[in-house]
Motif scaffolding. Structure first.
Motif, PDB file in Angstrom:
ATOM      1  N   CYS A  51      20.605 -20.152 -14.600  1.00  0.00           N
ATOM      2  CA  CYS A  51      21.676 -19.675 -13.710  1.00  0.00           C
ATOM      3  C   CYS A  51      22.864 -20.631 -13.626  1.00  0.00           C
ATOM      4  O   CYS A  51      23.826 -20.362 -12.914  1.00  0.00           O
ATOM      5  N   PHE A  52      22.820 -21.740 -14.369  1.00  0.00           N
ATOM      6  CA  PHE A  52      23.923 -22.706 -14.334  1.00  0.00           C
ATOM      7  C   PHE A  52      24.829 -22.493 -15.548  1.00  0.00           C
ATOM      8  O   PHE A  52      24.437 -22.757 -16.680  1.00  0.00           O
ATOM      9  N   LYS A  53      26.023 -22.005 -15.296  1.00  0.00           N
ATOM     10  CA  LYS A  53      26.985 -21.751 -16.369  1.00  0.00           C
ATOM     11  C   LYS A  53      27.804 -22.999 -16.678  1.00  0.00           C
ATOM     12  O   LYS A  53      27.795 -23.500 -17.798  1.00  0.00           O
ATOM     13  N   GLU A  54      28.509 -23.517 -15.688  1.00  0.00           N
ATOM     14  CA  GLU A  54      29.319 -24.723 -15.876  1.00  0.00           C
ATOM     15  C   GLU A  54      28.456 -25.971 -15.681  1.00  0.00           C
ATOM     16  O   GLU A  54      27.340 -25.903 -15.156  1.00  0.00           O
ATOM     17  N   GLU A  55      28.986 -27.106 -16.078  1.00  0.00           N
ATOM     18  CA  GLU A  55      28.225 -28.362 -15.973  1.00  0.00           C
ATOM     19  C   GLU A  55      27.961 -28.727 -14.519  1.00  0.00           C
ATOM     20  O   GLU A  55      28.836 -28.636 -13.660  1.00  0.00           O
ATOM     21  N   ILE A  56      26.723 -29.124 -14.261  1.00  0.00           N
ATOM     22  CA  ILE A  56      26.357 -29.658 -12.946  1.00  0.00           C
ATOM     23  C   ILE A  56      25.792 -31.063 -13.144  1.00  0.00           C
ATOM     24  O   ILE A  56      25.237 -31.384 -14.205  1.00  0.00           O
ATOM     25  N   LYS A  57      25.963 -31.906 -12.125  1.00  0.00           N
ATOM     26  CA  LYS A  57      25.491 -33.292 -12.203  1.00  0.00           C
ATOM     27  C   LYS A  57      24.754 -33.654 -10.917  1.00  0.00           C
ATOM     28  O   LYS A  57      25.300 -33.489  -9.819  1.00  0.00           O
ATOM     29  N   LEU A  58      23.529 -34.141 -11.071  1.00  0.00           N
ATOM     30  CA  LEU A  58      22.781 -34.698  -9.949  1.00  0.00           C
ATOM     31  C   LEU A  58      22.800 -36.212 -10.115  1.00  0.00           C
ATOM     32  O   LEU A  58      22.228 -36.748 -11.066  1.00  0.00           O
ATOM     33  N   SER A  59      23.465 -36.908  -9.212  1.00  0.00           N
ATOM     34  CA  SER A  59      23.624 -38.361  -9.328  1.00  0.00           C
ATOM     35  C   SER A  59      22.753 -39.082  -8.317  1.00  0.00           C
ATOM     36  O   SER A  59      22.699 -38.712  -7.145  1.00  0.00           O
ATOM     37  N   MET A  60      22.068 -40.126  -8.790  1.00  0.00           N
ATOM     38  CA  MET A  60      21.279 -40.988  -7.916  1.00  0.00           C
ATOM     39  C   MET A  60      22.006 -42.309  -7.651  1.00  0.00           C
ATOM     40  O   MET A  60      21.399 -43.261  -7.156  1.00  0.00           O
ATOM     41  N   ILE A  61      23.276 -42.373  -7.985  1.00  0.00           N
ATOM     42  CA  ILE A  61      24.091 -43.565  -7.701  1.00  0.00           C
ATOM     43  C   ILE A  61      24.606 -43.462  -6.267  1.00  0.00           C
ATOM     44  O   ILE A  61      25.218 -42.471  -5.875  1.00  0.00           O
ATOM     45  N   ALA A  62      24.339 -44.471  -5.484  1.00  0.00           N
ATOM     46  CA  ALA A  62      24.700 -44.445  -4.065  1.00  0.00           C
ATOM     47  C   ALA A  62      26.211 -44.499  -3.879  1.00  0.00           C
ATOM     48  O   ALA A  62      26.927 -45.178  -4.624  1.00  0.00           O
ATOM     49  N   MET A  93      20.713 -37.171 -19.752  1.00  0.00           N
ATOM     50  CA  MET A  93      20.211 -38.059 -18.708  1.00  0.00           C
ATOM     51  C   MET A  93      20.730 -39.465 -18.956  1.00  0.00           C
ATOM     52  O   MET A  93      20.793 -39.932 -20.102  1.00  0.00           O
ATOM     53  N   ILE A  94      21.073 -40.125 -17.853  1.00  0.00           N
ATOM     54  CA  ILE A  94      21.418 -41.545 -17.874  1.00  0.00           C
ATOM     55  C   ILE A  94      20.361 -42.258 -17.053  1.00  0.00           C
ATOM     56  O   ILE A  94      20.096 -41.861 -15.907  1.00  0.00           O
ATOM     57  N   PHE A  95      19.741 -43.266 -17.622  1.00  0.00           N
ATOM     58  CA  PHE A  95      18.624 -43.920 -16.952  1.00  0.00           C
ATOM     59  C   PHE A  95      18.514 -45.371 -17.391  1.00  0.00           C
ATOM     60  O   PHE A  95      19.120 -45.792 -18.388  1.00  0.00           O
ATOM     61  N   ILE A  96      17.733 -46.131 -16.631  1.00  0.00           N
ATOM     62  CA  ILE A  96      17.480 -47.539 -16.941  1.00  0.00           C
ATOM     63  C   ILE A  96      15.998 -47.712 -17.224  1.00  0.00           C
ATOM     64  O   ILE A  96      15.151 -47.259 -16.441  1.00  0.00           O
ATOM     65  N   HIS A  97      15.708 -48.337 -18.346  1.00  0.00           N
ATOM     66  CA  HIS A  97      14.318 -48.581 -18.731  1.00  0.00           C
ATOM     67  C   HIS A  97      14.257 -49.911 -19.467  1.00  0.00           C
ATOM     68  O   HIS A  97      15.032 -50.159 -20.390  1.00  0.00           O
ATOM     69  N   ARG A 140      24.061 -49.513  -7.162  1.00  0.00           N
ATOM     70  CA  ARG A 140      23.173 -49.257  -6.035  1.00  0.00           C
ATOM     71  C   ARG A 140      22.605 -47.865  -6.247  1.00  0.00           C
ATOM     72  O   ARG A 140      23.348 -46.891  -6.296  1.00  0.00           O
ATOM     73  N   LEU A 141      21.285 -47.763  -6.380  1.00  0.00           N
ATOM     74  CA  LEU A 141      20.666 -46.478  -6.688  1.00  0.00           C
ATOM     75  C   LEU A 141      19.844 -45.960  -5.517  1.00  0.00           C
ATOM     76  O   LEU A 141      19.251 -46.725  -4.760  1.00  0.00           O
ATOM     77  N   LEU A 142      19.792 -44.642  -5.400  1.00  0.00           N
ATOM     78  CA  LEU A 142      19.039 -43.973  -4.345  1.00  0.00           C
ATOM     79  C   LEU A 142      17.585 -43.820  -4.751  1.00  0.00           C
ATOM     80  O   LEU A 142      17.274 -43.548  -5.916  1.00  0.00           O
ATOM     81  N   LYS A 143      16.685 -43.963  -3.784  1.00  0.00           N
ATOM     82  CA  LYS A 143      15.260 -43.793  -4.062  1.00  0.00           C
ATOM     83  C   LYS A 143      14.803 -42.348  -3.922  1.00  0.00           C
ATOM     84  O   LYS A 143      13.727 -42.001  -4.430  1.00  0.00           O
ATOM     85  N   SER A 144      15.571 -41.523  -3.249  1.00  0.00           N
ATOM     86  CA  SER A 144      15.145 -40.138  -3.051  1.00  0.00           C
ATOM     87  C   SER A 144      16.349 -39.230  -2.922  1.00  0.00           C
ATOM     88  O   SER A 144      17.461 -39.676  -2.597  1.00  0.00           O
ATOM     89  N   ALA A 145      16.122 -37.948  -3.194  1.00  0.00           N
ATOM     90  CA  ALA A 145      17.166 -36.933  -3.034  1.00  0.00           C
ATOM     91  C   ALA A 145      16.500 -35.601  -2.736  1.00  0.00           C
ATOM     92  O   ALA A 145      15.404 -35.316  -3.236  1.00  0.00           O
ATOM     93  N   LEU A 169      16.329 -43.251 -12.708  1.00  0.00           N
ATOM     94  CA  LEU A 169      17.304 -42.233 -13.076  1.00  0.00           C
ATOM     95  C   LEU A 169      18.637 -42.515 -12.395  1.00  0.00           C
ATOM     96  O   LEU A 169      18.694 -42.751 -11.195  1.00  0.00           O
ATOM     97  N   LEU A 170      19.719 -42.461 -13.186  1.00  0.00           N
ATOM     98  CA  LEU A 170      21.059 -42.583 -12.629  1.00  0.00           C
ATOM     99  C   LEU A 170      21.694 -41.212 -12.456  1.00  0.00           C
ATOM    100  O   LEU A 170      22.286 -40.921 -11.420  1.00  0.00           O
ATOM    101  N   GLN A 171      21.552 -40.382 -13.506  1.00  0.00           N
ATOM    102  CA  GLN A 171      22.227 -39.080 -13.448  1.00  0.00           C
ATOM    103  C   GLN A 171      21.573 -38.097 -14.416  1.00  0.00           C
ATOM    104  O   GLN A 171      21.187 -38.457 -15.525  1.00  0.00           O
ATOM    105  N   PHE A 172      21.453 -36.859 -13.957  1.00  0.00           N
ATOM    106  CA  PHE A 172      21.040 -35.756 -14.818  1.00  0.00           C
ATOM    107  C   PHE A 172      22.150 -34.723 -14.804  1.00  0.00           C
ATOM    108  O   PHE A 172      22.677 -34.372 -13.741  1.00  0.00           O
ATOM    109  N   SER A 173      22.517 -34.218 -15.977  1.00  0.00           N
ATOM    110  CA  SER A 173      23.541 -33.172 -16.059  1.00  0.00           C
ATOM    111  C   SER A 173      23.114 -32.112 -17.060  1.00  0.00           C
ATOM    112  O   SER A 173      22.384 -32.396 -18.020  1.00  0.00           O
TER     113      SER A 173
END
Length: 446
Positions: free
Chosen positions: A12-23, A107-111, A45-50, A2-6
Motif C-alpha cells: 500500500c506504499f506508493k511513494e517513499e516512506i522512511k522510518l528513522s531511529m535517529i533522535a 536500510m541504514i544500520f551499524i554493525h 543519538r539513536l532511539l531504543k524504541s518506536a 537500525l538508523l533508518q528503513f525506507s
C-alpha cells in the motif's frame, strides 16, 4: 542498531516512506537518559524504541511486512531453489504508474562499529539495482553499485570480482546474498546483522512459542531469565515444565498422517524431540491463605489465558533480542496483553540497565493507553494514513510544528480526537438498521 528503513512501491506504499531511529534535537529534554543511545564516533543519538499507530488497513502491518520481506529476500535469494522462481515482491497496484515498476528497499544500520547503507530495487523478474556503502569515519565509501547485470565494485574492499566474471549472479538474485553464500567475510557480516533483525506477529504467537520452549531447553540461565519475566508479569506462574511427546506411544486420537510425519522426522533426525504441551506450576494455599500448601499444574494450551500464552511466547524473542543487542519488530505487540504489561516490555527496552546491549523495539498497535504512559518522546511516535487513492504514508509526531504539539498535552486524547490524523473516517452506521429491518421483514414473510 537500525538508523533508518525506507521503501517505496510496496503493497500500500506508493511513494517513499522512511522510518528513522535517529533522535531529534527538539526533544533533548524528554527521556534523554532512558530512551537514547549515544554513538559519539558517528555523532549520533539513536532511539531504543518506536511505536506506529493508524487506522485499520492504513499500512501499519504492511510496513512491518516490508521489513520482513527485505530480510527474507537477502537471506534466501542466493539459494539454488530460487533459480526459476519469481521474486515475491508486491508493488502498489492501485496506480498504472507503479504496478509494473520495481519496488525499492533500503536500510541504514551499524554493525561491528561500521555504518552500512544497503538497498535494492526489484520487480518479480529481476533485480534492477543494488548498492552497498559503508562508513567508519566522516566519509561514506561505495563498495558496489549494480544496474541490472552491470556491476561497479570497489575490489579492494569487496572482493567479489571473480563471482561476477564467472556469471554467478543471477538476474533474480542479490549480489550480497550470493557473495555471502560463497563465504565472502564482509557479506557474511552484513547478513549476520539481518539475521538479528527479528520480525514477529503479535496475533499468531504460536509461530514462536516453540522457540521460547527451545530456549528453556538450552541452558538453566535462559530458563531463569524467562521465569523472572513471567513472575514479574504477575501471572502467578512459579515454574514451567516441558511435556515431551513419546514418539513410540502417540495418542490414539492423533491423525495417522500426523503420526507418520512425526515418525519420519524422528527417523531423519535421531536427536529430534517433540512437545505436546507446556505445564505451568501455580501455588496452592490453605484456608487461611497465609502459606502455600502445595503446587498445582496447569496446561498452557488448555487452561492458561490467551494473554498468558502470548506473554510466554514473547519471552524467548524478547530475551534473545536483549541479550544479543538485536532488533525486534512486532506486529500488534499489545494484542491480548494488559496495557500495564505492554508498558513493562517497553520500559525494559528503554532501560539502560536492563538493555545494556542497546537492543531496539519497533512495533505497531491500536492501544492508545501507551500514548498517555509518558514512555515515548515525540520522535518515537509514528502514524500511517491512506489518501483517497489508497496510497499509505508514514509520518512522525515530531513532524508537526511545536505549536501543534505542546509539552504537557495528552498525546492520547489528541490522537483520538483526530489532531494527528491516522484515525478511521467512520460512516453513519445508522443507515444499516433500516436495511436490517427490511431483511428481517422479508424473512418473516417467508
Amino acid at each position: 542498531m537500525l538508523l533508518q528503513f525506507s521503501m517505496s512501491n510496496y503493497k500500500c506504499f506508493k511513494e517513499e516512506i522512511k522510518l528513522s531511529m535517529i533522535a531529534s534535537n527538539y526533544d533533548k529534554s524528554t527521556r534523554e537518559a532512558e530512551n537514547i543511545v549515544y554513538l559519539p564516533e558517528f555523532g549520533l543519538r539513536l532511539l531504543k524504541s518506536a511505536v506506529v499507530y493508524g487506522a485499520n488497513a492504513s499500512g501499519k502491518t504492511k510496513l512491518i511486512e516490508g521489513m520482513a520481506f527485505m530480510k527474507y529476500f537477502i537471506l534466501q535469494s542466493s539459494k539454488e531453489s530460487q533459480i526459476k522462481d519469481q521474486i515475491p515482491v508486491d508493488p502498489f497496484r492501485l496506480s498504472e504508474a507503479t504496478e509494473d515498476a520495481p519496488s525499492v528497499f533500503e536500510m541504514i544500520f551499524i554493525h561491528r562499529d561500521t555504518m552500512y547503507r544497503y538497498g535494492f530495487e526489484a520487480d518479480r523478474k529481476q533485480i534492477h539495482a543494488e548498492w552497498l556503502f559503508h562508513k567508519r569515519g566522516a566519509k561514506e565509501i561505495e563498495l558496489f553499485y549494480r544496474e541490472g547485470q552491470d556491476f561497479e565494485v570497489n575490489d579492494r574492499q569487496f572482493k567479489v570480482k571473480d563471482l561476477i566474471e564467472r556469471d554467478r549472479i543471477r538476474p533474480n538474485a542479490l549480489l550480497l546474498s550470493v557473495a555471502a553464500n560463497w563465504n565472502d567475510k564482509l557479506a557474511e557480516q552484513i547478513l549476520e546483522w539481518f539475521q538479528g533483525f527479528n520480525t514477529i506477529s503479535g496475533l499468531k504467537e504460536e509461530g514462536y512459542e516453540g522457540y521460547s520452549i527451545g530456549r528453556i531447553q538450552q541452558n538453566a540461565a535462559n530458563k531463569q531469565a524467562m521465569m523472572t519475566m513471567l513472575k514479574e508479569a504477575g501471572l502467578g506462574i512459579e515454574d514451567v515444565i516441558i511435556q515431551k511427546l513419546d514418539i513410540n506411544n502417540l495418542p490414539k486420537d492423533m491423525p495417522d498422517e500426523v503420526k507418520d510425519f512425526l515418525r519420519q522426522q524422528k527417523a531423519e533426525k535421531q536427536e529430534a524431540e517433540f512437545f505436546s504441551d507446556l505445564i505451568t506450576i501455580h501455588k496452592k494455599y490453605g484456608e487461611d491463605k497465609g502459606m502455600a500448601t502445595g503446587k498445582v499444574p496447569f496446561s498452557m494450551n488448555e487452561e492458561e489465558s490467551s494473554g498468558t500464552r502470548k506473554f510466554f511466547a514473547l519471552t524467548g524473542p524478547v530475551l534473545e533480542t536483549l541479550q544479543k543487542g538485536e532488533i525486534l519488530v512486532a506486529d500488534e505487540l499489545a494484542n491480548k496483553l494488559h496495557p500495564n504489561l505492554t508498558c513493562k516490555l517497553i520500559e525494559i527496552f528503554n532501560s539502560p540497565s536492563k538493555n545494556p546491549n542497546n537492543a531496539q523495539l519497533i512495533f505497531n498497535t491500536h492501544d492508545t493507553n501507551l500514548l498517555g504512559s509518558g514512555l515515548f518522546r515525540r520522535d518515537q511516535i509514528w502514524f500511517t494514513e491512506k489518501d483517497r487513492y489508497g496510497a499509505a504514508t508514514l509520518y512522525s509526531l515530531n513532524d508537526f510544528k511545536s505549536s501543534d504539539v505542546r509539552k504537557g498535552e495528552s498525546y492520547e486524547r489528541n490522537y483520538i480526537k483526530g489532531k494527528y490524523g491516522a484515525i478511521p473516517f467512520l460512516g453513519n452506521f445508522e443507515n444499516l438498521f433500516p436495511e436490517l429491518l427490511a431483511l428481517s421483514g422479508h424473512e418473516n414473510e417467508g
